[in-house]
Structures are given as structure tokens and as C-alpha cells.
Design an enzyme around this catalytic site. Structure first.
Site, short mmCIF file in Angstrom:
data_model
loop_
_atom_site.label_atom_id
_atom_site.label_comp_id
_atom_site.label_asym_id
_atom_site.label_seq_id
_atom_site.Cartn_x
_atom_site.Cartn_y
_atom_site.Cartn_z
N ARG A 1 9.67 2.76 10.90
CA ARG A 1 10.64 2.28 9.90
C ARG A 1 11.97 1.94 10.55
O ARG A 1 12.66 2.81 11.09
CB ARG A 1 10.78 3.30 8.77
CG ARG A 1 11.38 4.62 9.15
CD ARG A 1 11.25 5.63 8.02
NE ARG A 1 9.85 5.99 7.84
CZ ARG A 1 9.43 7.17 7.36
NH1 ARG A 1 10.30 8.08 6.99
NH2 ARG A 1 8.16 7.43 7.25
N ARG B 1 0.26 13.03 9.96
CA ARG B 1 1.59 13.61 10.26
C ARG B 1 1.85 14.80 9.35
O ARG B 1 1.59 14.72 8.15
CB ARG B 1 2.70 12.57 10.04
CG ARG B 1 2.62 11.47 11.04
CD ARG B 1 3.79 10.52 10.97
NE ARG B 1 3.69 9.65 12.14
CZ ARG B 1 3.92 8.34 12.13
NH1 ARG B 1 4.31 7.73 11.03
NH2 ARG B 1 3.79 7.64 13.24
N SER C 1 7.31 7.22 12.72
CA SER C 1 7.08 5.93 12.08
C SER C 1 7.90 4.81 12.73
O SER C 1 8.82 5.05 13.51
CB SER C 1 7.43 6.02 10.60
OG SER C 1 8.75 5.59 10.39
N ASP D 1 4.25 -1.11 11.25
CA ASP D 1 3.82 0.23 10.88
C ASP D 1 3.28 0.89 12.14
O ASP D 1 2.53 0.27 12.90
CB ASP D 1 2.72 0.16 9.81
CG ASP D 1 2.49 1.53 9.22
OD1 ASP D 1 3.02 1.81 8.13
OD2 ASP D 1 1.81 2.34 9.88
N ASP E 1 0.80 -1.23 0.00
CA ASP E 1 0.00 0.00 0.00
C ASP E 1 0.83 1.27 0.00
O ASP E 1 0.34 2.35 -0.30
CB ASP E 1 -0.93 0.01 1.23
CG ASP E 1 -0.19 -0.17 2.54
OD1 ASP E 1 1.05 -0.32 2.52
OD2 ASP E 1 -0.83 -0.16 3.60
N HIS E 2 2.11 1.17 0.33
CA HIS E 2 2.90 2.40 0.49
C HIS E 2 3.49 2.88 -0.83
O HIS E 2 3.27 4.00 -1.25
CB HIS E 2 4.02 2.17 1.51
CG HIS E 2 3.56 2.36 2.93
ND1 HIS E 2 2.60 1.58 3.51
CD2 HIS E 2 3.94 3.25 3.88
CE1 HIS E 2 2.40 1.98 4.76
NE2 HIS E 2 3.19 3.00 5.00
C1 MIC Z 1 4.46 6.43 8.04
O1 MIC Z 1 3.30 6.79 8.12
O2 MIC Z 1 5.43 7.13 8.38
C2 MIC Z 1 4.75 5.04 7.50
C3 MIC Z 1 5.37 5.22 6.17
O3 MIC Z 1 3.56 4.33 7.36
C4 MIC Z 1 5.68 4.33 8.49
C5 MIC Z 1 6.20 3.04 8.03
C6 MIC Z 1 7.32 3.17 7.03
O4 MIC Z 1 8.16 4.06 7.15
O5 MIC Z 1 7.39 2.34 6.13
C7 MIC Z 1 5.05 4.11 9.87
O6 MIC Z 1 4.16 4.82 10.24
O7 MIC Z 1 5.53 3.24 10.62
FE1 SF4 Z 2 0.23 4.92 4.99
FE2 SF4 Z 2 1.63 5.61 7.16
FE3 SF4 Z 2 0.18 7.42 5.81
FE4 SF4 Z 2 -1.04 5.56 7.19
S1 SF4 Z 2 0.28 7.15 8.01
S2 SF4 Z 2 -1.56 6.23 5.13
S3 SF4 Z 2 0.29 3.81 6.91
S4 SF4 Z 2 1.97 6.33 5.06
#
Ligand code: MIC
Ligand code: SF4
Length: 642
Positions: free
Chosen positions: A535, A379, A533, A119, A64-65
Site C-alpha cells: 500500500r 499475515r 503490504s 498488491d 476484492d478488498h
Molecule cells: C494486504 O494483504 O495487506 C493487502 C491489503 O492486500 C495489501 C494491499 C493494500 O494495502 O491495499 C498488500 O498486500 O499489498
Molecule cells: Fe486480500 Fe491481501 Fe488478504 Fe490476499 S493478503 S486476501 S490480497 S487482503
């Protein structure tokens, strides 16, 4: 001290005697979820454990990313995830099926069960009564291998809801109000449990918006009771059999209580560049908006988008403002289509994107330089939208719709009658895109593209640890600061050497060059280092560059665990003011690092450049110390579990 809360009950149901807050907790994991951007590493790590199959009740691998496919690497990563899932017993959700948290809530969430996801917004499933937590990919790989998830027992905060939301005031405004009060570090080490008579006024998707953004508080998780509304949601998803009631004991005790009167709330926004910079929309009224983005795992349910469609119906988006909408799932999109809401959105001038994270993680739709973008995402960290000097504001779908129509910040209550969309009696269930794994005896081929590079290996601690201070940072540094995302960098998530070039690139483009020049070193920072996140690349890539320790005033939960998992020491200043006396370029030494980490809580770093001693401590369990000393969890596992 808390007891008999929902969280306690879930632990007890899993055979765990709840420890006191701060004590080690080993949480049995029923379900896991991974997504593509963290999933390739988690899958490589699972494969490295050498097991024939996952040992959870359910594991789902979502894509999904990064679904843009600007290079072949993207497709190849998806193919690896699909074939790996098939081989090891994991359900696969392909690109186009939707955002992991939205889809998991719709199709797999079960009240009272535990869920670990790679995540940080995994707590979205708390909206359906799951104990759901975000973690690094390696911790999720261990959970797939049947290991419990280790953490410190959180404090339990009761959020007591009373009253009713007024028209045009939403679940997003509830969580923004909590963020205003608690701040982005207020929830570290806490679970937020929702209670009070206001709970019954909120549907599961509304609850999920609130639990989703508990991540922005730094909370371990957030959870709602499972009640008649939960049953109604699950019945409408054709899953009533999975429903069980869940509520705290009548004698439940909490560490802290927050009272929120839903009736007293008004539409809110979070201003750049932190989700806790909250103000009433009315304060910004009239400020021009270049772009409106509606979507993300926070606010892309059918109810959210159908409300936007109703607000836009028969009207037109302001010509100077772009409106883009990414539905949360294929279920949401198909229901919008069937109900006619999609054509209302299109007629009003909305651009419809794929059901994926998209703009939320900087994959497309970068706003103009210095521009203003109003988003329903969770965010608004600087640069995350893809435009370093853009101002990202967070709001509800209702507030977003109002700005899309007027082109300026507008209190949505000015739009007239509120289109109160009822919860559907039946959701459009179509599980046909999920790919179920092969049977236990079968061994289909796992196909790995050339972009997928082997996992880097951590080095065990031995002798003195000496390093140059490579970078000095302030408070609330996010993992987006440490390891930025966006389509280009996300494509490198399976290639640690390549992605390492971008560590801290938004703050200091010379960082990786400097780290290599010094053969690694140490990073120093203020409070809440690594918020945001999950990550693990924000630890893996610095490890690859030779970073051996981060000394900070405090750490965010998931990132702290990721540092340990990759053998980077999270050191905490005894006296936060000592940070002021350290400069970039200073040489710091931790004498006899291995022995010190294994046997002592408090010790000193020697600043060779200034000749001073800096008292620091580590807040790690005995098991975490072993892992850190071994050079990371995989190295430790290989030594100890085979
Ligand atoms: C995000 O919202 O920052 C992400 C991308 O979903 C991350 C995960 C990632 O960096 O792949 C998260 O929230 O953990
Ligand atoms: Fe995707 Fe992270 Fe954004 Fe949620 S916050 S939509 S999991 S990138």
C-alpha cells in the site's frame, strides 16, 4: 553469482541481459493487476500521465478488498474503477468475482510472462511460472503506461524440494517451514525458485500457496517451473494454448540453496504476531480457539475448500468456535456448490462469506478481545484482524478444519483418513462477470464520486532538510502499522487528506496531530521498515503530513520504492546502534539535501539536539535520486517526459 535460472531465462526472453545481483534491472511488464484498495490511486496516477490507453498486453482491475459498502464511498470507488477501466483498455473484475490473485491464476496467468501488481501477493502467479511482483500503485501505473519496472537485480535462491507431503501436511506447511528458517526479512532482495523432484508432487494451487507467502519472506518474487502439472491446470481452465514449459538450464547456478524434504514436514502454525513465529501444531494442542477463518489469496482454492468440506462432512463445528469461510473466487464457490461440498460446509455450521479478502484485511469478523483466531491467511500482524489484543495464528485449511471441529488446536492427522482431493479435470469456467474495455476510439465517461480527492503533490528538495523526530520505532514495522486497514480506514483510500489522520494510529494515536503541529518531520526505525503490504498510502499519507525522511537500519523492498516515489528519503544508518542515541523530539538536519542526495552515497545527519553527527547512506540508483529530489515520481515524470 547466479545464472541460467528460470528468472534469468524470463529476463532473456524479454530481451534483457540479466545484470549481476544488486545492479539496476529494468523489467518489461507484460501484464498488470490492480485491486480496489490500491487501484483508485493507481488509476488516478495513470490518468495523470495523460495517455489515451494502457500499453500492456493485459491489465486487469479487480474489486476484492473493500466490498462491504458501509458507506456510499465504496460503491463510488468501484464505479470509478469500472468506468476508468472501460475508458483506458483495462479488463474489470467486479466485486463478487473473487480475490485478484486467485482469479488471475485461474483466468489470466501465463507461464514465462511478467506481471506487476499493486498488491504484495502478486507473486502468487509464480505458482504458474510467471515472474510476478508486487509494487506500489504508482509503479503499476507507470507499467500500464508501458514503462519497465525498475528494481535491483535480486539474488536467486533455489528451494530444492524432495520427497512427498504426508497426509494432512500441506503446501502451507512448506512455506511456514521456509519462514521459520528464513524469517520475515530473510528474503529481501531475493527470488525464491523452486526445483527438485518434489516439485512434480505439487499442483498449481498448492504451488501458488507457497509463492503467495513468499511475500512474507520479503522476497522480490517466488517462482515454480512450468511443467506437466501446469499444463494440466491450464487445460482444466480451458487455457492449454497459453501453456509453455519453463525450467532452469541444466547448468543453472544459484546464490544459495535451501533443501526441504517434504516427507519430513508436519502441520505447523505461525504464532502471534509475525508469520515467522512458527511452531508445530502439536505444541499448541488443546489450546481453545474462538474463531476459525478459512480463505484469503493464500488458501481459498477449490482443492483447499473441498478438503475442508470433506473433513467436516457429517460432523459439526464446535459450538464455542465460529467458523467463517470466504471462497477465493466465484469459480471456487460455484464448484463447491455443484460438487455438494458447499452443503457439507453449511451442514457442519460454517458461515459462508463473499468471495473477497474480507477478514484477512480486517473487513469484518473481528475476533473477541483477547481472543484466539486461527486463520489460513498469510499475515498475523498485531491488530490487522480488527482486534488489537487478539492472537492471530496462521495455519493450513486442514489444521483450521481440525480446530473448527474440536474447538481447540488439534493436529489434523488426528482426524483419520485424509480426503485427498484430486485436481479437477475441468474447472467451472464462467467469465461472464468480467467487463471488457471499450474499443480504442471510444471515450466513455469516467465517473468520479466525491470521496475521490486529487493526488497530493510532493515538494522538491531544496536547501537544508530539517525536521523533528516524530516517532522512534523498533524492527519489522509493517505497512499495517504505518497505515492501518479495516473497513473504515479502507473506505478512505481515495482521499489522502482524510486517511492521513490514521497514520500510525495503532501505535501512537497522536502521530498525525504531532506531525501537523511540527509541519512534518522525520521518522526513525530499526530493521526491515515497511514490511508487508504494497500500500503506497503508507508513503503517500506520511508525505501529506510533511514527513520528508525515514532513517532506518534497513527497509523492505516495496515500501522503500514507495517512499522514493513520494519524495520521502529512505536513509540507512551506517551504524545501526546510532538509532539508540536518537530520541523522539530531536531535531535532525540533512545539510544541502538536494545536492547531497544527487551526488553522494554517504553523508551525515546532524542531530541539533544532542550536537552529534549520525553517519547515514542511501542505496538509490541515479534515477531514483532524481525522483526523490524532484519530490516524487509524478513530479519527475511531468518535468522529464512531456
Ligand atoms: C494486504 O494483504 O495487506 C493487502 C491489503 O492486500 C495489501 C494491499 C493494500 O494495502 O491495499 C498488500 O498486500 O499489498
Ligand atoms: Fe486480500 Fe491481501 Fe488478504 Fe490476499 S493478503 S486476501 S490480497 S487482503
Amino acid at each position: 553469482m547466479s545464472r541460467n535460472t528460470i528468472f534469468h531465462k524470463i529476463l532473456q526472453d524479454h530481451g534483457v541481459d540479466p545484470p549481476a545481483a544488486g545492479e539496476p534491472l529494468a523489467l518489461p511488464v507484460d501484464q498488470t493487476l490492480t485491486q480496489d484498495a490500491t487501484g483508485t490511486m493507481a488509476c488516478l496516477q495513470f490518468e495523470a500521465l495523460g495517455l489515451p490507453r494502457v500499453r500492456t498486453r493485459l491489465s486487469v482491475s479487480y474489486v476484492d478488498h473493500n466490498t462491504l459498502g458501509t458507506t456510499p464511498a465504496n460503491f463510488e470507488d468501484h464505479r470509478y474503477l469500472r468506468t476508468m477501466a472501460s475508458r483506458y483498455g483495462i479488463v474489470f473484475s467486479p466485486p463478487g468475482n473473487g480475490i485478484c490473485h486467485q482469479v488471475h491464476l485461474e483466468r489470466f496467468g501465463v507461464p514465462g510472462r511478467t506481471l506487476l501488481g499493486s498488491d504484495s501477493h502478486t507473486p502468487t502467479a509464480g505458482g504458474i511460472g510467471m515472474a510476478a511482483m508486487g509494487a506500489g500503485g504508482l509503479d503499476v501505473a507507470m507499467a500500464m503506461a508501458g514503462e519497465p519496472f525498475s528494481l535491483s537485480m535480486p539474488k536467486i535462491v533455489l528451494v530444492r524440494l524432495s520427497g512427498n507431503l504426508s497426509p494432512w501436511v500441506t503446501a502451507k506447511d512448506v512455506i511456514l517451514e521456509i519462514l521459520r528458517r528464513e524469517t520475515v526479512k530473510g528474503g529481501v532482495g531475493c527470488v525464491y525458485e523452486y526445483g527438485g523432484e518434489g516439485v512434480s508432487t505439487l499442483t498449481v494451487p498448492q504451488r501458488a500457496t507457497i509463492t503467495n507467502m513468499g511475500a512474507e519472506l520479503g522476497a522480490t518474487t517466488s517462482i515454480f517451473p512450468s511443467d506437466e502439472n501446469t499444463r494440466a491446470f491450464m487445460a482444466a481452465q480451458g487455457r492449454e494454448d497459453d501453456w509453455t514449459p519453463l525450467s532452469p538450464g541444466a547448468d543453472a547456478e544459484y546464490d544459495r540453496v535451501i533443501d526441504i524434504d517434504l516427507s519430513a514436514l508436519e502441520p505447523l502454525v505461525a504464532k502471534p504476531h509475525m508469520p515467522d513465529q512458527v511452531a508445530p501444531v502439536s505444541e499448541l494442542a488443546g489450546k481453545p480457539v474462538d474463531q476459525v477463518v478459512i480463505g484469503s489469496c493464500t488458501n481459498s482454492s477449490f482443492r483447499d475448500l473441498a478438503t475442508v468440506a470433506a473433513a467436516l462432512s457429517g460432523r459439526a463445528v464446535c459450538p464455542s468456535t465460529q467458523l467463517v469461510i470466504a471462497p477465493g473466487s466465484r469459480q471456487v464457490l460455484s464448484m463447491l456448490a455443484k460438487s455438494g461440498a458447499l452443503s457439507d460446509l453449511l451442514s457442519a455450521g460454517a458461515r459462508i462469506l463473499e468471495c473477497a479478502c474480507g477478514p484477512c484485511i480486517g473487513v469484518g469478523q473481528a475476533p473477541p478481545s483477547g481472543g484466539v483466531t486461527l486463520r489460513t491467511v498469510n499475515r498475523n500482524f498485531k491488530g490487522r484482524s480488527g482486534t488489537p489484543d487478539a492472537g492471530v495464528y496462521l495455519c493450513s485449511p486442514e489444521t483450521a478444519a481440525a480446530a473448527a471441529l474440536t474447538g481447540v488446536f488439534t493436529d489434523p492427522r488426528e482426524l483419520g483418513d485424509y480426503p485427498d482431493i484430486p485436481m479437477p479435470q475441468t474447472f467451472a469456467v464462467d467469465d461472464s462477470l468480467f467487463i471488457l474495455p471499450c474499443g480504442p476510439g471510444e471515450k466513455p465517461e469516467v465517473i468520479m464520486g466525491p470521496n475521490i480527492k486529487p493526488l497530493p503533490k510532493g515538494k522538491p528538495l531544496s536547501g537544508d532538510l530539517t525536521g523533528t523526530v516524530l516517532l522512534k520505532l523498533s524492527d519489522n514495522i509493517t505497512t499495517d502499522d504505518i497505515m492501518p486497514a479495516g473497513a473504515k480506514i479502507l473506505s478512505l483510500r481515495s482521499n489522502v487528506p482524510a486517511i492521513s489522520e490514521y497514520v500510525f494510529s495503532g501505535i501512537d494515536p497522536e502521530f498525525s496531530k504531532r506531525a501537523k503541529h511540527h509541519g512534518g518531520g522525520i521518522v526513525v526505525a530499526g530493521e526491515n521498515y515497511g514490511q508487508g503490504s504494497s500500500r503506497e498510502h503508507a508513503a503517500l499519507a506520511p508525505m501529506h503530513l510533511g514527513v520528508r525522511a525515514v532513517a532506518a537500519r534497513s527497509f523492505a523492498r516495496i515500501h522503500r520504492a514507495n517512499l522514493v516515489n513520494f519524495g520521502i528519503l529512505p536513509l540507512i544508518f551506517d551504524n545501526g546502534a546510532d538509532l539508540d542515541n536518537i530520541s523522539q523530539g530531536d531535531i535532525l538536519t540533512l545539510p544541502d539535501a538536494r545536492e547531497t542526495i544527487l551526488t553522494r552515497d554517504r553523508f551525515s545527519l546532524k542531530n541539533q539536539t544532542t550536537g552529534t553527527d549520525i553517519p547515514v547512506h542511501i542505496d538509490l540508483s541515479p534515477a531514483e535520486r532524481e525522483v526523490a529530489a524532484a519530490g516524487g515520481r509524478l513530479a519527475w515524470y511531468r518535468e522529464n517526459k512531456k
